[in-house]
Design an enzyme around this catalytic site. Structure first.
Site, PDB file in Angstrom:
ATOM      1  N   GLY A   1      38.493  41.066  45.112  1.00  6.64           N
ATOM      2  CA  GLY A   1      38.468  41.294  43.804  1.00  6.64           C
ATOM      3  C   GLY A   1      39.619  42.206  43.088  1.00  6.64           C
ATOM      4  O   GLY A   1      39.562  42.848  42.321  1.00  6.64           O
ATOM      5  N   SER A   2      41.027  42.056  43.834  1.00  6.95           N
ATOM      6  CA  SER A   2      41.995  42.774  43.584  1.00  6.95           C
ATOM      7  C   SER A   2      42.375  42.497  41.912  1.00  6.95           C
ATOM      8  O   SER A   2      42.819  43.392  41.225  1.00  6.95           O
ATOM      9  CB  SER A   2      43.194  42.687  44.604  1.00  6.95           C
TER      10      SER A   2
ATOM     11  N   LYS B   1      31.641  23.549  45.738  1.00  6.61           N
ATOM     12  CA  LYS B   1      31.642  23.039  44.047  1.00  6.61           C
ATOM     13  C   LYS B   1      30.302  23.808  43.430  1.00  6.61           C
ATOM     14  O   LYS B   1      29.420  24.255  44.321  1.00  6.61           O
ATOM     15  CB  LYS B   1      31.676  21.771  44.029  1.00  6.61           C
TER      16      LYS B   1
ATOM     17  N   MET C   1      36.142  30.636  44.153  1.00 13.84           N
ATOM     18  CA  MET C   1      36.638  29.790  45.175  1.00 13.84           C
ATOM     19  C   MET C   1      35.608  28.362  44.948  1.00 13.84           C
ATOM     20  O   MET C   1      35.083  27.865  46.124  1.00 13.84           O
ATOM     21  CB  MET C   1      36.781  30.003  46.598  1.00 13.84           C
TER      22      MET C   1
ATOM     23  N   HIS D   1      46.284  31.497  38.948  1.00 15.26           N
ATOM     24  CA  HIS D   1      46.795  30.483  40.304  1.00 15.26           C
ATOM     25  C   HIS D   1      48.096  31.160  40.841  1.00 15.26           C
ATOM     26  O   HIS D   1      48.899  31.523  40.126  1.00 15.26           O
ATOM     27  CB  HIS D   1      47.095  29.196  39.939  1.00 15.26           C
TER      28      HIS D   1
END
Length: 192
Positions: free
Chosen positions: A11-12, A65, A92, A111
């Site tokens: 969680g940075s 997914k 993710m 991203h």
């Protein structure tokens, strides 16, 4: 603008958003909820630190997914939070049409590369191994095609001749921590 953060890891980037909010640098945006698909994820520990509800949502039955019952649970949780913006910060999982349709044009992702270059997993490692002289990070809208949505903003990072992969990762993460809160603030001003 009510913001929900989804994350799977430490969680940075979520922490950078919450620090910006605490410092009054998030514009008209307010983080109202953190959700994770991992019960042990570090991102959940940020909730109590910053006074934001942080909850595990069961993503089952799939591992990579978000589809089926897990997808429905996430949709219901985000709707209950009345989110105006869904921020993927290290989430993710591949999102499917039902989820994307539920929050159309309201999901953004961070991203670690200058898209369209080095899409997919390990963007920093891909850029490093390719010998890129410049890399960085991108905030973009989420679409069905992974890392292919409309680019909102990017931040460049120079790759110095002596950089190790770890040094480059540190520089890219620092750029991410500046870019994502700034984009959220800008989007919040645009929706006023």
């Amino acid at each position: 603008m009510r913001v929900v953060i989804l994350g799977s890891g430490r969680g940075s980037n979520a922490e950078a958003i919450l620090q910006a909010q605490q410092a009054g640098r998030l514009g008209a945006a307010q983080v109202v909820q953190i959700f994770s698909d991992k019960p042990e994820a570090g991102i959940l520990a940020l909730g109590p630190r910053f006074g934001v509800p942080a909850t595990f949502v069961d993503p089952a039955p799939f591992k990579t997914k978000l589809e089926g019952p897990g997808e429905d649970r996430f949709i219901d949780a985000i709707r209950a939070a009345r989110a105006d913006l869904v921020v993927l910060a290290g989430f993710m999982r591949v999102l499917k049409p039902k989820f994307l349709g539920a929050f159309a044009d309201r999901i953004i992702n961070l991203h670690p590369s200058l898209l369209p270059a080095f899409a997919g997993l390990d963007g920093i490692g891909q850029a490093f191994r390719a010998g890129a002289k410049v890399t960085g990070c991108t905030v973009h809208y989420v679409t069905l095609e992974v890392d292919a949505g409309k680019i909102i903003e990017q931040a460049s990072v120079a790759v110095a001749p002596g950089d190790t992969l770890e040094a480059l990762a540190t520089k890219v993460h620092a750029a991410e921590h500046r870019l994502l809160p700034a984009v959220i603030a800008r989007l919040s001003r645009a929706t006023k």
